[in-house]
Motif scaffolding. Structure first.
Motif, mmCIF file in Angstrom:
data_model
loop_
_atom_site.group_PDB
_atom_site.id
_atom_site.type_symbol
_atom_site.label_atom_id
_atom_site.label_comp_id
_atom_site.label_asym_id
_atom_site.label_seq_id
_atom_site.Cartn_x
_atom_site.Cartn_y
_atom_site.Cartn_z
ATOM 1 N N CYS A 1 63.299 16.982 -33.723
ATOM 2 C CA CYS A 1 63.909 15.826 -33.054
ATOM 3 C C CYS A 1 64.318 16.172 -31.627
ATOM 4 O O CYS A 1 64.139 15.363 -30.703
ATOM 5 N N LYS A 2 64.863 17.374 -31.444
ATOM 6 C CA LYS A 2 65.296 17.789 -30.105
ATOM 7 C C LYS A 2 64.100 18.052 -29.204
ATOM 8 O O LYS A 2 64.098 17.632 -28.032
ATOM 9 N N LYS A 3 63.080 18.734 -29.715
ATOM 10 C CA LYS A 3 61.923 19.063 -28.895
ATOM 11 C C LYS A 3 61.110 17.819 -28.536
ATOM 12 O O LYS A 3 60.569 17.721 -27.428
ATOM 13 N N LEU A 4 61.006 16.883 -29.457
ATOM 14 C CA LEU A 4 60.260 15.649 -29.197
ATOM 15 C C LEU A 4 61.088 14.610 -28.459
ATOM 16 O O LEU A 4 60.592 13.507 -28.192
ATOM 17 N N GLU A 5 62.362 14.955 -28.160
ATOM 18 C CA GLU A 5 63.272 14.060 -27.441
ATOM 19 C C GLU A 5 63.377 12.706 -28.136
ATOM 20 O O GLU A 5 63.313 11.645 -27.502
ATOM 21 N N MET A 6 63.555 12.760 -29.438
ATOM 22 C CA MET A 6 63.721 11.543 -30.217
ATOM 23 C C MET A 6 65.135 10.999 -30.038
ATOM 24 O O MET A 6 66.066 11.738 -29.731
ATOM 25 N N ARG A 7 65.282 9.716 -30.249
ATOM 26 C CA ARG A 7 66.584 9.070 -30.091
ATOM 27 C C ARG A 7 67.572 9.613 -31.121
ATOM 28 O O ARG A 7 67.250 9.722 -32.306
#
Length: 331
Positions: A117-123
């Motif tokens: 989630c952090k690497k893909l810059e998810m909400r």
């Protein structure tokens, strides 16, 4: 839903003839739990261990909250304790449940999902911002009920997986089992998004359509399990189920309370850090009276030109020069 067990098995056998002669092998995990060896621990690292890891990776990608993920992970272990008298394959040793399942497989899956989630810059999801939330809780608190209902729905969906495989006698790696898991995972993504919007956005007054679809599928599967497995559910120990529901409620309230307290403390710390940084910046500004050259370079340039510079003199000096000339003409 309107057929009996014999007809359902014959229907499945018509599509998949190999299921007619298949019977789920009974594998008991909770045997000689005091005998802990490296070879035995490695023997428990099977397809279910990898299923735990990738399953919790997906759940972390959908839920995006450490506290809720860990709470549901612990809840499921107590769910296995409450239903192992109906499904013997849910029984397992204490070290298998605590270390292999919760800490290693589930924990690594949760961490890896949050890392993605952090690497893909998810909400990010801020479940603590749920509307009408207070730090005073009771058994009738609306927030505790919504949190408990959400967790119970997901656990019932997971219980349906084991009951359907056990009652209809379908292997874990069968295309039907894999397709159902993929379908539930696909439906869960918009379901959680709609549910998150409903419980956090004060302008949202109704649950999304996909939430109702997911609840309808889960309820339909539960009805099929109870109808086709009536002989199995006749052996239910009601004491275990009541204790399981009470524990679910208490753990849900505790999870919500701790998450809100942590979020408020984190917000207060961030506010204090911001105020400290602002005060430090103000003190530095007072200590250096000279204005920043980068911010006032135009004014510095204009003020730095001498009055004898002709048309490029500063406005104040041009005004004084004009006043002097007018005074000379009057005289």
């Amino acid at each position: 839903m309107f057929q009996n067990l014999k007809v359902m098995k014959s229907m499945l056998g018509w599509f998949y003839p190999e299921l007619l002669e298949y019977h789920i092998p009974e594998k008991d995990y909770a045997v000689n739990c005091s005998d802990i060896t490296l070879e035995r621990v490695w023997g428990h690292v099977d397809v279910f261990a990898f299923g735990h890891f990738w399953g919790w990776t997906l759940k972390a990608l959908l839920i995006r909250h450490y506290g809720i993920c860990w709470t549901i992970s612990v809840m499921w272990e107590f769910t296995e304790l409450a239903f192992y008298h109906l499904l013997p394959n849910l029984a397992e040793c204490w070290w298998d449940a605590i270390f292999l399942d919760v800490l290693i497989c589930n924990g690594l899956g949760i961490w890896f999902g949050m890392y993605l989630c952090k690497k893909l810059e998810m909400r990010s999801y801020y479940w603590e911002s749920i509307k009408y939330i207070y730090l005073r809780y009771s058994l009738n608190n609306w927030q505790a009920q919504t949190s408990r209902s959400s967790a119970d729905t997901r656990e019932i969906a997971e219980l349906n997986t084991f009951f359907l495989k056990h009652i209809l006698e379908i292997p874990t790696d069968h295309p039907l089992s894999v397709a159902r898991l993929l379908l539930i995972a696909t439906i869960s993504a918009p379901t959680l998004r709609q549910y998150y919007t409903y419980v956090t956005d004060p302008r949202c007054c109704r649950v999304g359509t996909q939430c109702w679809v997911f609840c309808a599928i889960t309820l339909s599967e539960a009805i099929v399990c109870v109808k086709l497995g009536s002989d199995l559910f006749a052996l239910t120990e009601i004491t275990y189920i009541i204790a399981w529901l009470i524990f679910q409620l208490l753990l849900s309230v505790l999870c919500v309370y701790l998450c809100v307290v942590y979020a408020r403390r984190l917000k207060n710390n961030q506010r204090h850090e911001f105020e400290a940084a602002s005060q430090k910046e103000a003190a530095l500004r007072e200590r250096s009276p000279k204005k920043s050259k980068s911010l006032n370079f135009v004014q510095d340039y204009v003020d730095g030109i001498p009055a004898s510079g002709g048309t490029h003199a500063s406005p104040s000096r041009r005004r004084s020069k004009r006043a002097t000339c007018n005074g000379d003409k009057r005289s």
